[in-house]
Write a protein that holds these residues in place. Structure first.
Motif, PDB file in Angstrom:
ATOM      1  N   TYR A 176       0.797  -1.224   0.000  1.00 41.26           N
ATOM      2  CA  TYR A 176       0.000   0.000   0.000  1.00 41.26           C
ATOM      3  C   TYR A 176       0.826   1.269   0.000  1.00 41.26           C
ATOM      4  N   THR A 177       2.143   1.188   0.246  1.00 39.32           N
ATOM      5  CA  THR A 177       2.942   2.413   0.161  1.00 39.32           C
ATOM      6  C   THR A 177       3.812   2.456  -1.093  1.00 39.32           C
ATOM      7  N   ALA A 178       3.565   1.569  -2.042  1.00 37.81           N
ATOM      8  CA  ALA A 178       4.245   1.663  -3.344  1.00 37.81           C
ATOM      9  C   ALA A 178       3.395   2.536  -4.259  1.00 37.81           C
ATOM     10  N   TYR A 179       3.955   2.919  -5.409  1.00 32.68           N
ATOM     11  CA  TYR A 179       3.145   3.668  -6.371  1.00 32.68           C
ATOM     12  C   TYR A 179       3.011   2.874  -7.662  1.00 32.68           C
ATOM     13  N   THR A 180       2.364   3.485  -8.615  1.00 33.27           N
ATOM     14  CA  THR A 180       2.219   2.901  -9.943  1.00 33.27           C
ATOM     15  C   THR A 180       3.532   2.227 -10.353  1.00 33.27           C
ATOM     16  N   PRO A 181       3.461   0.998 -10.793  1.00 32.74           N
ATOM     17  CA  PRO A 181       4.698   0.231 -11.042  1.00 32.74           C
ATOM     18  C   PRO A 181       5.441   0.643 -12.310  1.00 32.74           C
ATOM     19  N   TYR A 182       5.939   1.867 -12.310  1.00 30.89           N
ATOM     20  CA  TYR A 182       6.692   2.353 -13.475  1.00 30.89           C
ATOM     21  C   TYR A 182       8.011   1.589 -13.637  1.00 30.89           C
ATOM     22  N   GLN A 183       8.655   1.278 -12.502  1.00 29.56           N
ATOM     23  CA  GLN A 183       9.915   0.518 -12.564  1.00 29.56           C
ATOM     24  C   GLN A 183       9.578  -0.949 -12.337  1.00 29.56           C
ATOM     25  N   ALA A 184       9.401  -1.653 -13.436  1.00 31.45           N
ATOM     26  CA  ALA A 184       8.898  -3.028 -13.361  1.00 31.45           C
ATOM     27  C   ALA A 184       9.747  -3.925 -12.463  1.00 31.45           C
ATOM     28  N   GLN A 213       6.753  -8.941  -1.167  1.00 37.01           N
ATOM     29  CA  GLN A 213       8.181  -8.811  -0.869  1.00 37.01           C
ATOM     30  C   GLN A 213       9.025  -8.509  -2.109  1.00 37.01           C
ATOM     31  N   LEU A 214       8.417  -8.577  -3.267  1.00 36.04           N
ATOM     32  CA  LEU A 214       9.147  -8.244  -4.498  1.00 36.04           C
ATOM     33  C   LEU A 214       9.089  -6.748  -4.813  1.00 36.04           C
ATOM     34  N   ASN A 215       8.299  -6.006  -4.035  1.00 35.94           N
ATOM     35  CA  ASN A 215       8.088  -4.576  -4.314  1.00 35.94           C
ATOM     36  C   ASN A 215       9.068  -3.684  -3.575  1.00 35.94           C
ATOM     37  N   PHE A 216       9.419  -2.563  -4.179  1.00 37.79           N
ATOM     38  CA  PHE A 216       9.929  -1.424  -3.436  1.00 37.79           C
ATOM     39  C   PHE A 216       8.715  -0.608  -2.989  1.00 37.79           C
ATOM     40  N   SER A 217       8.832   0.060  -1.844  1.00 36.89           N
ATOM     41  CA  SER A 217       7.722   0.862  -1.335  1.00 36.89           C
ATOM     42  C   SER A 217       8.300   1.907  -0.387  1.00 36.89           C
ATOM     43  N   VAL A 218       7.483   2.873  -0.019  1.00 34.79           N
ATOM     44  CA  VAL A 218       7.963   3.900   0.916  1.00 34.79           C
ATOM     45  C   VAL A 218       8.319   3.260   2.265  1.00 34.79           C
ATOM     46  N   ASP A 219       7.548   2.264   2.669  1.00 35.48           N
ATOM     47  CA  ASP A 219       7.829   1.625   3.956  1.00 35.48           C
ATOM     48  C   ASP A 219       9.151   0.858   3.954  1.00 35.48           C
ATOM     49  N   THR A 220       9.667   0.534   2.781  1.00 35.90           N
ATOM     50  CA  THR A 220      10.893  -0.264   2.739  1.00 35.90           C
ATOM     51  C   THR A 220      12.070   0.446   2.086  1.00 35.90           C
ATOM     52  N   HIS A 221      11.825   1.412   1.218  1.00 36.22           N
ATOM     53  CA  HIS A 221      12.901   2.011   0.437  1.00 36.22           C
ATOM     54  C   HIS A 221      12.689   3.513   0.251  1.00 36.22           C
ATOM     55  N   PHE A 222      13.800   4.232   0.079  1.00 32.89           N
ATOM     56  CA  PHE A 222      13.724   5.630  -0.373  1.00 32.89           C
ATOM     57  C   PHE A 222      13.164   5.626  -1.798  1.00 32.89           C
ATOM     58  N   TYR A 259       6.528   9.735   3.655  1.00 34.16           N
ATOM     59  CA  TYR A 259       6.094   8.728   4.614  1.00 34.16           C
ATOM     60  C   TYR A 259       4.582   8.810   4.820  1.00 34.16           C
ATOM     61  N   ASN A 260       3.949   7.648   4.961  1.00 30.78           N
ATOM     62  CA  ASN A 260       2.501   7.569   5.170  1.00 30.78           C
ATOM     63  C   ASN A 260       2.227   7.210   6.630  1.00 30.78           C
ATOM     64  N   PRO A 261       1.917   8.217   7.466  1.00 26.17           N
ATOM     65  CA  PRO A 261       1.764   7.945   8.898  1.00 26.17           C
ATOM     66  C   PRO A 261       0.687   6.900   9.190  1.00 26.17           C
ATOM     67  N   LYS A 262       0.978   6.033  10.119  1.00 29.36           N
ATOM     68  CA  LYS A 262       0.096   4.886  10.376  1.00 29.36           C
ATOM     69  C   LYS A 262      -1.188   5.288  11.098  1.00 29.36           C
ATOM     70  N   ILE A 263      -1.114   6.379  11.849  1.00 29.41           N
ATOM     71  CA  ILE A 263      -2.329   6.843  12.529  1.00 29.41           C
ATOM     72  C   ILE A 263      -3.430   7.135  11.504  1.00 29.41           C
ATOM     73  N   ASN A 264      -3.045   7.625  10.333  1.00 31.11           N
ATOM     74  CA  ASN A 264      -4.040   7.943   9.297  1.00 31.11           C
ATOM     75  C   ASN A 264      -4.875   6.715   8.943  1.00 31.11           C
ATOM     76  N   ASP A 265      -4.177   5.585   8.803  1.00 27.95           N
ATOM     77  CA  ASP A 265      -4.887   4.352   8.427  1.00 27.95           C
ATOM     78  C   ASP A 265      -5.791   3.893   9.562  1.00 27.95           C
ATOM     79  N   PHE A 269      21.114  -0.321  -5.663  1.00 31.21           N
ATOM     80  CA  PHE A 269      21.585   0.309  -4.421  1.00 31.21           C
ATOM     81  C   PHE A 269      20.468   0.393  -3.378  1.00 31.21           C
ATOM     82  N   GLY A 270      19.303  -0.128  -3.719  1.00 26.68           N
ATOM     83  CA  GLY A 270      18.195  -0.090  -2.766  1.00 26.68           C
ATOM     84  C   GLY A 270      17.412   1.220  -2.802  1.00 26.68           C
ATOM     85  N   PHE A 271      17.502   1.933  -3.930  1.00 25.11           N
ATOM     86  CA  PHE A 271      16.727   3.165  -4.080  1.00 25.11           C
ATOM     87  C   PHE A 271      15.760   3.021  -5.249  1.00 25.11           C
ATOM     88  N   HIS A 272      14.514   3.436  -5.042  1.00 25.31           N
ATOM     89  CA  HIS A 272      13.625   3.497  -6.199  1.00 25.31           C
ATOM     90  C   HIS A 272      14.173   4.540  -7.152  1.00 25.31           C
TER      91      HIS A 272
END
Lengths: 451, 486
Positions: free
Chosen positions: A94-102, B62-71, B81-87, B405-408
């Protein structure tokens, strides 16, 4: 309260590295007159204060848990398996965005591909996009597609039994276009096919029929499609996806597009949103479909891999020539639908749809045994909604039942003239025999009260 | 190991959900609904256990990059960052378990929340009124343009053109087209701002609206904004604000004060609501008084007599509806929670730190990557990978290598006005240490390109898959799993 890790010391050091003396130097380009304003906002709250204040606001509402609700009319209370909330709460999703980087988004991409495939299997259509906003905007988008793909045709034929809000959206969406919207009357709860045949001509881009329609009645879709096709117009089916566990899917009656509201598939009623619109098409129209589409391909080592595809259709490439402007859609809601369909499975989806059919018929039979109440359209088949004509104004009946914690249905007078006594009642699998008995008893009592 | 498709996990007879039995006499279905309306063949959904589904989706996540896991410095997308209180707040039954047609007597809390959100958005943007109905930014744009169309139509002529700068988001021209307007594109000048002379030349009595993003997608402030507004208004045109970049200005300056007549906001950007893998978002639209009568129906009514809230559908001049019901409630509640957490000072600090973070990246990388607009940037920095392209690596190569390098990756190839664009938006919620690691990675990549540009063509090397064949995906279209290829 903010969510900023950098301290004043960090920021000072960073400003030095940037080579400016102060933050104001960085924003010197902003005219000074624009920096002088007073922003009136409530004072900042800490997390416990937010929990208390907003918790109190939530507590001023009466959720469905505290009521027995027979409301439908485009938003449906259904069973939501617990696994859905658990899974969509994963930050990776839920904190990812549109999968532009496949390569960094295979999770989202594969799940959307599975969503597309599941929706195709349910609707019997060939192609599904990866989601639109909701059912109403999906109707709007379907008309954009039909008009765009057939520039010489400008007539859109709809039915008076299409959800009133969808009809309004359609008119709003097309306000800047050369389009003629023809609205057909109904007879006995379903669209009058004689008028349909007369309305469809060489200028007709699409015929849209909703089934079950806003009155809950199942439309003669096969026949309507047959009347539409000879003139070359598209036949667009607006369907309740959950009903397709038991009802004939649009792919079997030749729909060119099938669209609708995906909310019944594992999405909370949530006071109207976020929901998910689905849009499916026949194979021939794949290049016309709007919205994101995920494709299955391979990586450089020949392994199965997924990516967004046919992006040349979309606004970020085609700009003003794009069929649709959609960018952000409703991916997480599509994911809920995907998990719902996987959990229901082949048997579950049939079972839940049949339960809706049976419960609503059980309720309709019981209500009609109460003196003064009758089915408005006794000859039309229905799925999980039906119109009851009441002995008193439907709004009055609802007000009386609300006092007992029962939301009896949606009074139709707000949408249709001359339907003051008509009540749209929805009964899903969430209602028990006891709930139905309570409704019937309350209706019976309400009817005997003096107005 | 590759996670199989859900269909490959299916085994006949397996099931995940239990449903209640029907406890009344059951007639054959064909007695309830005519046979020709009934489904003849079951939908071929998978037959799997609950744990199959849970493991499947968890592994895929687990195959995704996301704000919770990566810059995730995706420019123009504000991946803060998506604050958890909002959810937590949005999922309270008092918000999540309400039917949209419940009587207003049972929904006073959510209506009060909506009104408060409208008021706070007015305060933040300097607008007079807001609608919360649009479901996303592009949806807000279309709403805004239809409002503008209704406004001009009411004055006798809808007008025929909309001016859009060449740096605009693709949604701007696309929305204008859908609202029935011809799009006129105005070029940018060397500073990355609207070319004011070209703008003057394009402006005439047929222009209904001028759509601007400020700061523009070049990451720079439109210094001539007040002049542009005056010129547009003099020609009778309205000024439209694309709020995608509001994170740069929140608490610092307001579009309403700049002369904008209509704004849309992307609450999933500025107001921290999660991006959900591509949505849901929400795209509230704010207007000045003159456009209020045209706002979508219904509007919240607040009774002066007894303080109660209700929905007002009596809106004779309304453009109508943009979606069913009222908006993406769950997302709007999150945005409200975020705003209430910050207050005035907190919001001001958001833009301040977002701008410092972006300029920090700019200062630390501008020797290695071409910086087309040398003035200070706002909340994001657009580099051009021209130099690297000459050395043999494209912006795409750089983006793909960053993943290792672990960055989106940043947004690439947008704006289209900058060749080999790399658009980096760090947001305020990243620490200096994270920025330093990102800067180090970008510097290392520039070095790798100088030494052996070819080595990047196969990047990324550490992701679950290597580069995905997009050409094959489009040519041999497989968007619906029919059966496993042999």
């Amino acid at each position: 309260m903010d969510y900023i890790p950098n301290t004043d010391a960090d920021l000072s050091a960073m400003l030095r590295e940037i080579g400016v003396a102060s933050f104001d130097e960085l924003v010197a380009a902003i005219p000074a007159s624009l920096r002088k304003f007073k922003m009136e906002l409530p004072a900042a709250m800490s997390e416990p204060e937010l929990q208390r204040e907003l918790g109190a606001m939530a507590a001023r509402n009466k959720p469905l848990d505290a009521l027995t609700s027979f409301l439908g009319a485009g938003a449906y209370e259904h069973f939501i398996p617990s696994a859905i909330d658990a899974l969509v709460s994963r930050g990776e999703l839920y904190t990812a965005y549109t999968p532009y980087q496949a390569e960094a988004s295979q999770g989202t991409l594969q799940l959307l591909y599975e969503y597309q495939s599941l929706i195709c299997r349910l609707t019997g259509m060939d192609i599904s996009n990866a989601s639109l906003y909701d059912g109403g905007s999906a109707v709007g988008e379907s008309v954009y597609l039909a008009l765009n793909a057939q520039p010489k045709r400008s007539r859109i034929v709809i039915s008076n039994a299409l959800h009133p809000e969808y009809r309004q959206i359609l008119r709003t969406y097309t306000a800047g276009m050369e389009v003629e919207i023809v609205e057909l009357p109904t007879r006995d709860g379903v669209t009058d096919l004689n008028t349909l045949a007369a309305a469809v001509n060489e200028n007709t881009a699409a015929v849209l029929l909703q089934s079950p329609n806003f009155f809950g009645c199942i439309e003669p879709m096969l026949r309507a499609g047959e009347l539409t096709k000879p003139k070359g117009a598209w036949f667009v089916a607006v369907v309740n996806p959950l009903s397709l566990g038991a009802l004939r899917p649009p792919g079997e009656y030749g729909a060119d597009l099938a669209v609708g509201e995906g909310q019944p598939l594992g999405i909370p009623v949530g006071y109207g949103g976020p929901y998910v619109g689905f849009l499916t098409s026949s194979k021939q129209l794949v290049h016309k479909v709007s919205g994101r589409i995920v494709g299955r391909s391979v990586d450089t080592e020949g392994r199965e891999a997924f990516c967004l595809t046919l992006q040349a259709r979309e606004q970020h490439i085609r700009r003003e020539k794009a069929t649709s402007n959609i960018c952000t859609n409703q991916s997480l809601m599509a994911l809920r639908a995907c998990i719902f369909l996987a959990l229901m499975g082949k048997r579950g989806i049939r079972k839940i749809a049949e339960l809706n059919l049976r419960r609503s018929h059980q309720a309709a039979d019981a209500i009609c045994r109460v003196p003064g109440f009758a089915l408005k359209f006794p000859r039309a088949p229905f799925f999980n909604e039906f119109i009851v004509t009441c002995p008193a104004p439907a709004q009055t009946v609802c007000d009386r039942l609300e006092r007992n914690g029962i939301l009896a249905g949606v009074p139709l007078s707000r949408f249709y003239a001359g339907m003051e006594r008509d009540l749209l009642v929805c009964v899903t699998e969430t209602k028990s025999t006891a709930d139905i008995e309570r409704l019937v008893e309350s209706l019976s009592r309400a009817a005997s009260q003096k107005v | 190991m590759k996670e199989p498709l859900i269909f490959d996990l299916s085994s006949p007879g397996r099931r995940a959900c239990s449903l209640p039995a029907f406890d009344a006499p059951a007639k054959p279905l064909a007695e309830l609904v005519p046979q020709e309306c009934l489904r003849q063949h079951d939908a071929e959904l998978p037959e799997v256990s609950e744990m199959d589904v849970v493991r499947h989706v968890t592994r895929l996540s687990q195959l995704n990059f996301s704000v919770d896991t990566h810059f995730y410095p995706l420019g123009s997308c504000t991946m803060k960052y998506n604050p958890k209180i909002n959810d937590q707040i949005a999922s309270l039954p008092g918000f999540a378990r309400l039917h949209p047609y419940q009587p207003a007597s049972t929904t006073q809390g959510v209506l009060a929340a909506f009104e408060l959100l409208e008021q706070t958005l007015c305060a933040i943007t300097g607008m007079d009124e807001f609608t919360l109905q649009p479901a996303a930014g592009a949806h807000g744009e279309l709403t805004g343009l239809l409002l503008i169309r209704a406004y001009h139509t009411a004055r006798g002529n809808p007008r025929s053109k909309v001016i859009v700068p060449d740096s605009a988001h693709g949604t701007n021209p696309s929305s204008a087209h859908l609202a029935g307007y011809h799009v006129v594109t105005v070029p940018s000048n060397k500073q990355g701002e609207v070319d004011i002379e070209k703008f003057r030349a394009a402006l005439d009595e047929e222009v209904a609206a001028v759509m601007l993003t400020n700061p523009s997608t070049h990451g720079v402030f439109e210094t001539n904004i007040l002049e542009i507004a005056a010129m547009a208004h003099k020609a009778g045109a309205l000024l439209y604000y694309d709020g995608a970049n509001l994170n740069a200005l929140i608490g610092l300056a307001r579009p309403g004060d700049m002369g904008f007549d209509v704004v849309h906001l992307n609450v999933h950007k500025t107001f921290s609501t999660p991006h959900g893998g591509g949505g849901p978002g929400a795209g509230p639209v704010g207007v000045k008084k003159a456009l209020e009568p045209f706002l979508p129906t219904p509007r919240i009514a607040h009774s002066a007599a007894d303080g109660t809230f209700s929905w007002n559908y009596d809106r004779p001049k309304t453009i109508g509806k943009m979606r069913s019901f009222y908006g993406n409630t769950g997302i709007l509640i999150r945005a409200l929670t975020y705003i209430l957490a910050h207050g005035v000072e907190g919001l001001h600090r958001v833009s301040e730190v977002a701008i410092i973070n972006a300029n920090y990246i700019k200062a630390k990388l501008k020797d290695l990557y071409d910086d087309p607009f040398p003035q200070a940037c706002m909340h994001e920095i657009v580099f051009s990978g021209k130099r690297q392209k000459k050395q043999g690596s494209s912006a795409r190569d750089i983006a793909k290598r960053l993943l290792d390098f672990g960055f989106h990756a940043p947004t690439i190839y947008f704006p289209m006005t900058v060749p080999e664009a790399l658009m980096i938006e760090p947001t305020e919620t990243e620490s200096r240490e994270t920025l330093d690691r990102f800067i180090a990675a970008m510097r290392q990549i520039a070095g790798e390109i100088t030494q052996n540009a070819d080595s990047l063509h196969n990047a990324p090397f550490t992701m679950p898959v290597t580069r995905v064949d997009e050409v094959k995906a489009a040519r041999e279209l497989d968007v619906n799993f029919v059966k496993r290829n042999a």
